[in-house]
Scaffold this motif. Structure first.
Motif, PDB file in Angstrom:
ATOM      1  N   VAL A   1      -3.188   1.771  14.895  1.00 46.69           N
ATOM      2  CA  VAL A   1      -2.107   1.698  13.908  1.00 46.69           C
ATOM      3  C   VAL A   1      -1.008   0.753  14.393  1.00 46.69           C
ATOM      4  O   VAL A   1      -0.520  -0.099  13.647  1.00 46.69           O
ATOM      5  CB  VAL A   1      -1.521   3.101  13.622  1.00 46.69           C
ATOM      6  CG1 VAL A   1      -0.191   2.998  12.875  1.00 46.69           C
ATOM      7  CG2 VAL A   1      -2.507   3.924  12.808  1.00 46.69           C
ATOM      8  N   ALA A   2      -0.630   0.883  15.663  1.00 40.80           N
ATOM      9  CA  ALA A   2       0.419   0.017  16.218  1.00 40.80           C
ATOM     10  C   ALA A   2       0.014  -1.446  16.101  1.00 40.80           C
ATOM     11  O   ALA A   2       0.838  -2.308  15.781  1.00 40.80           O
ATOM     12  CB  ALA A   2       0.678   0.384  17.677  1.00 40.80           C
ATOM     13  N   ALA A   3      -1.260  -1.719  16.339  1.00 37.71           N
ATOM     14  CA  ALA A   3      -1.748  -3.103  16.249  1.00 37.71           C
ATOM     15  C   ALA A   3      -1.732  -3.605  14.809  1.00 37.71           C
ATOM     16  O   ALA A   3      -1.291  -4.725  14.533  1.00 37.71           O
ATOM     17  CB  ALA A   3      -3.161  -3.197  16.830  1.00 37.71           C
ATOM     18  N   VAL A   4      -2.182  -2.767  13.859  1.00 39.94           N
ATOM     19  CA  VAL A   4      -2.297  -3.225  12.472  1.00 39.94           C
ATOM     20  C   VAL A   4      -0.925  -3.385  11.818  1.00 39.94           C
ATOM     21  O   VAL A   4      -0.743  -4.243  10.948  1.00 39.94           O
ATOM     22  CB  VAL A   4      -3.206  -2.293  11.644  1.00 39.94           C
ATOM     23  CG1 VAL A   4      -2.463  -1.064  11.131  1.00 39.94           C
ATOM     24  CG2 VAL A   4      -3.828  -3.032  10.465  1.00 39.94           C
ATOM     25  N   LEU A   5       0.052  -2.577  12.232  1.00 40.44           N
ATOM     26  CA  LEU A   5       1.389  -2.664  11.613  1.00 40.44           C
ATOM     27  C   LEU A   5       2.085  -3.991  11.934  1.00 40.44           C
ATOM     28  O   LEU A   5       2.958  -4.419  11.189  1.00 40.44           O
ATOM     29  CB  LEU A   5       2.260  -1.482  12.037  1.00 40.44           C
ATOM     30  CG  LEU A   5       1.914  -0.135  11.391  1.00 40.44           C
ATOM     31  CD1 LEU A   5       2.820   0.969  11.911  1.00 40.44           C
ATOM     32  CD2 LEU A   5       1.977  -0.202   9.870  1.00 40.44           C
ATOM     33  N   THR A   6       1.685  -4.652  13.010  1.00 38.23           N
ATOM     34  CA  THR A   6       2.259  -5.973  13.296  1.00 38.23           C
ATOM     35  C   THR A   6       1.730  -7.016  12.305  1.00 38.23           C
ATOM     36  O   THR A   6       2.407  -7.992  12.005  1.00 38.23           O
ATOM     37  CB  THR A   6       1.926  -6.430  14.733  1.00 38.23           C
ATOM     38  OG1 THR A   6       0.506  -6.582  14.870  1.00 38.23           O
ATOM     39  CG2 THR A   6       2.435  -5.434  15.758  1.00 38.23           C
TER      40      THR A   6
END
Length: 217
Positions: free
Chosen positions: A69-74
């Motif tokens: 999730v942290a990766a995709v939110l960027t």
């Protein structure tokens, strides 16, 4: 019939993992129906694929762990986290005793199979880093994990459930379960920007259904 009589509908991506057991429980126990919600569940092998689907608008809501999730939110900042479902504290590295591994330090120089970009990969990377151990992380998909372990393609694996239990069962007496590091997974629910803007009542009903399903769990 008026709109209020029509069941609201959502397409939900489900990473097949007990961290999000609320979804099958809500489906099977009628909690979605209790909230006038018609849910179509689509299964995904990991949060990486599930997040690609919600970012592309193929599903309204999806489950995914905090790491992908942290990766995709960027890349897709318009996705919204709508619920934090559970903590998964059962992450383990499952190694082969026959590879000479009985403790975390023995992973030095060994190959560890894991789906890169997932919480399982972050768990093992964190455990290695915290203990200053250098090992090789090898890309292995969840469905190939048992084969990779039993065919000795890798010395150990880091994988979420239900695959973790399957590897332990397949290795039998050769399995060594190792804990380490400081990471504990947040099991999240995300919604697409379209679902947030066009289906707010359905999302409210979805989160309420998930909360209902948490009680028996």
């Amino acid at each position: 019939a008026s709109d209020s009589d029509q069941a609201m509908s959502l397409t939900v991506g489900f990473v097949v993992d007990p961290s999000w057991a609320q979804i099958p429980v809500a489906q099977d126990s009628g909690y979605f129906a209790d909230h006038n919600l018609d849910v179509t569940v689509i299964n995904f092998p990991s949060g990486v694929e599930a997040l690609q689907a919600v970012a592309a608008g193929q599903v309204d809501v999806t489950t995914a762990a905090d790491v992908p999730v942290a990766a995709v939110l960027t890349r897709s900042p318009s996705l919204k986290i709508v619920a934090d479902g559970s903590r998964w504290e059962g992450s383990r590295i499952v190694a082969r005793r026959s590879a000479g591994i009985t403790e975390l330090a023995d992973l030095a120089g060994k190959s560890i199979g894991t789906p890169l970009g997932t919480s399982a990969a972050y768990y093992v990377a964190n455990a290695l880093s915290q203990n200053a151990i250098d090992a090789d992380l090898v890309q292995v998909s969840p469905s190939a994990m048992v084969t990779a372990a039993t065919q000795r393609n890798v010395d150990a694996v880091s994988i979420f459930q239900p695959y973790q239990a399957q590897v332990i069962q397949a290795l039998g007496d050769d399995a060594v379960s190792l804990a380490g590091g400081t990471y504990s997974q947040h099991s999240l629910y995300l919604a697409s920007p379209t679902a947030v803007s066009e289906k707010p009542q359905a999302l409210t009903a979805f989160v309420a259904s998930i909360a209902d399903a948490s009680a028996p769990l």
